[in-house]
Design an enzyme around this catalytic site. Structure first.
Site, short mmCIF file in Angstrom:
data_model
loop_
_atom_site.label_atom_id
_atom_site.label_comp_id
_atom_site.label_asym_id
_atom_site.label_seq_id
_atom_site.Cartn_x
_atom_site.Cartn_y
_atom_site.Cartn_z
N LYS A 204 -9.55 29.58 11.17
CA LYS A 204 -8.67 28.63 10.47
C LYS A 204 -9.02 28.56 8.98
CE LYS A 204 -5.89 25.48 9.36
NZ LYS A 204 -4.48 25.74 9.23
N CYS A 260 -3.68 20.80 2.96
CA CYS A 260 -4.54 21.80 3.62
C CYS A 260 -5.31 22.70 2.65
CB CYS A 260 -3.74 22.64 4.59
SG CYS A 260 -3.21 21.69 6.02
N1 LIG Z 1 -0.52 19.05 7.78
C1 LIG Z 1 -0.52 20.35 8.03
O1 LIG Z 1 0.35 21.11 7.61
C2 LIG Z 1 -1.65 20.95 8.84
C3 LIG Z 1 -1.54 22.28 9.28
C4 LIG Z 1 -2.57 22.82 10.02
C5 LIG Z 1 -3.70 22.06 10.30
N2 LIG Z 1 -3.79 20.78 9.86
C6 LIG Z 1 -4.96 19.99 10.21
O2 LIG Z 1 -4.60 19.12 11.27
C7 LIG Z 1 -5.28 17.86 11.14
C8 LIG Z 1 -4.26 16.74 11.06
O3 LIG Z 1 -3.51 16.88 9.88
P1 LIG Z 1 -2.20 16.02 9.60
O4 LIG Z 1 -1.64 16.51 8.32
O5 LIG Z 1 -1.35 16.01 10.82
O6 LIG Z 1 -2.85 14.57 9.39
P2 LIG Z 1 -2.12 13.21 9.08
O7 LIG Z 1 -2.96 12.50 8.10
O8 LIG Z 1 -0.68 13.43 8.80
O9 LIG Z 1 -2.19 12.43 10.48
C9 LIG Z 1 -3.37 12.03 11.08
C10 LIG Z 1 -3.04 10.89 12.06
O10 LIG Z 1 -4.22 10.58 12.80
C11 LIG Z 1 -4.25 9.16 13.01
N3 LIG Z 1 -5.63 8.77 13.37
C12 LIG Z 1 -6.71 8.67 12.58
N4 LIG Z 1 -7.77 8.29 13.29
C13 LIG Z 1 -7.37 8.17 14.58
C14 LIG Z 1 -8.02 7.84 15.80
N5 LIG Z 1 -9.32 7.57 15.85
N6 LIG Z 1 -7.30 7.81 16.92
C15 LIG Z 1 -5.96 8.07 16.89
N7 LIG Z 1 -5.30 8.42 15.77
C16 LIG Z 1 -5.98 8.46 14.63
C17 LIG Z 1 -3.75 8.60 11.68
O11 LIG Z 1 -3.33 7.27 11.81
C18 LIG Z 1 -2.63 9.59 11.36
O12 LIG Z 1 -1.39 9.15 11.89
C19 LIG Z 1 -6.15 17.99 9.91
O13 LIG Z 1 -7.43 18.40 10.30
C20 LIG Z 1 -5.47 19.09 9.11
O14 LIG Z 1 -6.36 19.77 8.27
C21 LIG Z 1 -2.78 20.20 9.14
#
Ligand SMILES: NC(=O)c1ccc[n+]([C@@H]2O[C@H](COP(=O)([O-])OP(=O)(O)OC[C@H]3O[C@@H](n4cnc5c(N)ncnc54)[C@H](O)[C@@H]3O)[C@@H](O)[C@H]2O)c1
Length: 450
Positions: A204, A260
């Site tokens: 990743k 990211c």
């Molecule tokens: N956004 C992207 O395009 C993308 C792509 C690939 C990988 N990622 C990875 O995926 C992960 C998530 O990214 P994202 O952009 O979806 O994040 P985001 O910030 O949009 O969403 C994260 C969610 O998790 C919730 N959360 C936090 N703590 C929590 C808990 N203890 N229990 C339940 N819910 C909880 C938050 O309220 C939030 O709604 C990250 O590690 C990111 O690096 C993101």
């Protein structure tokens, strides 16, 4: 079989909805009660094309559930996909506090065997550490495994990417658990690569760092074009036609942003420091990007002098088109700089304006379209290549702006069209166009004339 998805952000929500779409019974859990209320009512709190209708369809079919209650989330789960955020700490390392909180909840509420699948992007070694913690603290005799399943979807095409991903990476210490997670993906019919846990974690980071490298590389070539008089669009096209290079991610611009690339490149750099390995290319990629993000502001200052009291329009605030995500968006850095200079500002973005307003309130004018944003402006900055912006009739800039000076960080318009429209038009890696056709005078003597 019950699937719980933890975190309903860009990754968790798309994953949960798509799992429901292929027929699984899915519960999405989030600590953000407001989000859960809106999702339970069929409203999507993020902008992601096609997501809201798929969400509503699966809610109605009874396959998709939302809860903010931790017990409901974990009590029947056979598979728990964790997709909470792993943002950047101040020192650049990955902040694992949300992940650790989620794992603590799972530990406290798990009553049956389960496989915990980590989708969040986490530094190498994290999955093993979590597995160790869980094994120590869950009731004896309960089999719980941790499997790494990093996510590669892109915001703005999350659903498409989920159904047509290039690969599903599954990193597992236990082949049986890895195989079970692979079977969950069978309805998607995608290539699956099974590896050990550490390799999956590194795939990743290495993938994102490589894509960021392509962007910084082409941006460096664009800067060289400005010195040499070459045209980056032609150079990139010629490079991309070589199949060993490929044409994707060779679009020069104002630098990468989003939730990211910036954080993942820095977290990887932090990891290399931990292992005392000097990853030289990675350091340069980060440095080049932060310099690139300054380019338009620096050029505008050089050309226009102090911006105090000048009217500046910013077109596009999301880090890329088709998303409302403004995290680390180059536009956000520019807005802060322009406000710092005392510019009078209007902004326009088809999806992300609400998020900008949450930060800047009445300090900006939020225009409902490009015409309204550029009206009366002394300078316009183009920061996101939304179709509403790339498809804008360039002649209208002259019609609406006080002075038709455009700094385009996304190379949206044809140079000849800009020239014909009587614009002063500065883009990236291409010849500047001056309203009075004295292009080279804008380049502060850096052009080598034949
Ligand atoms: N956004 C992207 O395009 C993308 C792509 C690939 C990988 N990622 C990875 O995926 C992960 C998530 O990214 P994202 O952009 O979806 O994040 P985001 O910030 O949009 O969403 C994260 C969610 O998790 C919730 N959360 C936090 N703590 C929590 C808990 N203890 N229990 C339940 N819910 C909880 C938050 O309220 C939030 O709604 C990250 O590690 C990111 O690096 C993101």
């Amino acid at each position: 079989m019950e699937i719980t998805v933890v975190g309903t952000g860009y990754v968790g929500l798309v994953t949960g909805v798509c799992f429901a779409e292929v027929g699984y019974n899915v519960t999405c859990f989030d600590i953000d009660e407001k989000k859960i209320r809106s999702l339970s009512g069929g409203q999507c709190p993020i902008y992601e094309p096609g997501l809201e209708s798929m969400l509503q369809k699966n809610l109605e079919a009874g396959r998709l559930h939302f809860t903010a209650d931790v017990q409901t989330a974990y009590k029947n789960a056979d598979y728990i996909f964790v997709a909470v955020g792993t943002p950047e700490n101040e020192d650049g390392s990955a902040n694992l506090e949300y992940l650790e909180a989620a794992i603590a909840d799972i530990r406290a509420h798990l009553v049956q065997e389960a496989i915990i699948v980590i989708k969040s992007t986490v530094p190498v070694g994290t999955n093993q550490r979590i597995a160790g913690l869980l094994k120590k603290q869950i009731p004896k005799g309960l089999k719980v495994d941790v499997v790494s399943n990093p996510e590669f979807l892109r915001e703005g095409s999350g659903i498409l990417d989920t159904f047509h991903a290039d690969r599903i990476v599954i990193g597992a210490g236990d082949r049986e658990s890895g195989g079970k997670v692979a079977r969950i993906y069978e309805p998607f019919g995608l290539p699956v690569l099974q590896t050990d846990v550490r390799s999956a974690e590194l795939i990743k980071y290495a993938s994102n760092a490589f894509l960021a490298t392509k962007i910084s590389f082409i941006n460096e070539v664009a800067n060289l074009c400005e010195h040499t008089g070459a045209n980056i669009e032609d150079v990139a096209k010629g490079m991309g036609m070589d199949q060993r290079i490929g044409s994707q991610f060779l679009k020069a611009g104002i630098g990468y942003g989003g939730s990211c690339f910036p954080k993942d490149t820095k977290a990887l750099e932090k990891l290399t420091q931990y292992y005392q390995y000097d990853f030289k290319i990675l350091r340069s990629v980060i440095e080049v990007n932060s310099r690139q993000k300054q380019q338009l502001f620096v050029k505008a200052k050089e050309m226009l002098g102090p911006l105090k009291g000048k009217r500046a329009a910013v077109l596009g605030t999301a880090f890329k088109p088709h998303t409302d995500d403004i995290r680390e968006a180059p536009a956000m850095e520019l807005i802060a700089q322009l406000l710092g200079e005392g510019a009078d500002m209007s902004v326009y973005d088809p999806a992300a304006m609400k998020k900008v307003e949450e930060i800047y309130g009445s300090r900006l004018y939020y225009a409902e379209n490009v015409d309204a944003a550029v009206k009366g402006a002394d300078v316009t900055f183009i920061m996101t290549e939304w179709p509403q912006i790339t498809g804008y009739d360039v002649k209208r800039f002259k019609l609406f702006m006080r002075r038709p000076v455009i700094f385009d960080g996304r190379n949206c318009y044809d140079l000849q069209m800009a020239e014909k429209a009587g614009l002063t038009y500065i883009s990236v890696g291409r010849k500047p166009v001056s309203a009075n056709h004295q292009e080279d005078s804008l380049e502060s003597g850096t052009v080598v004339q034949d």
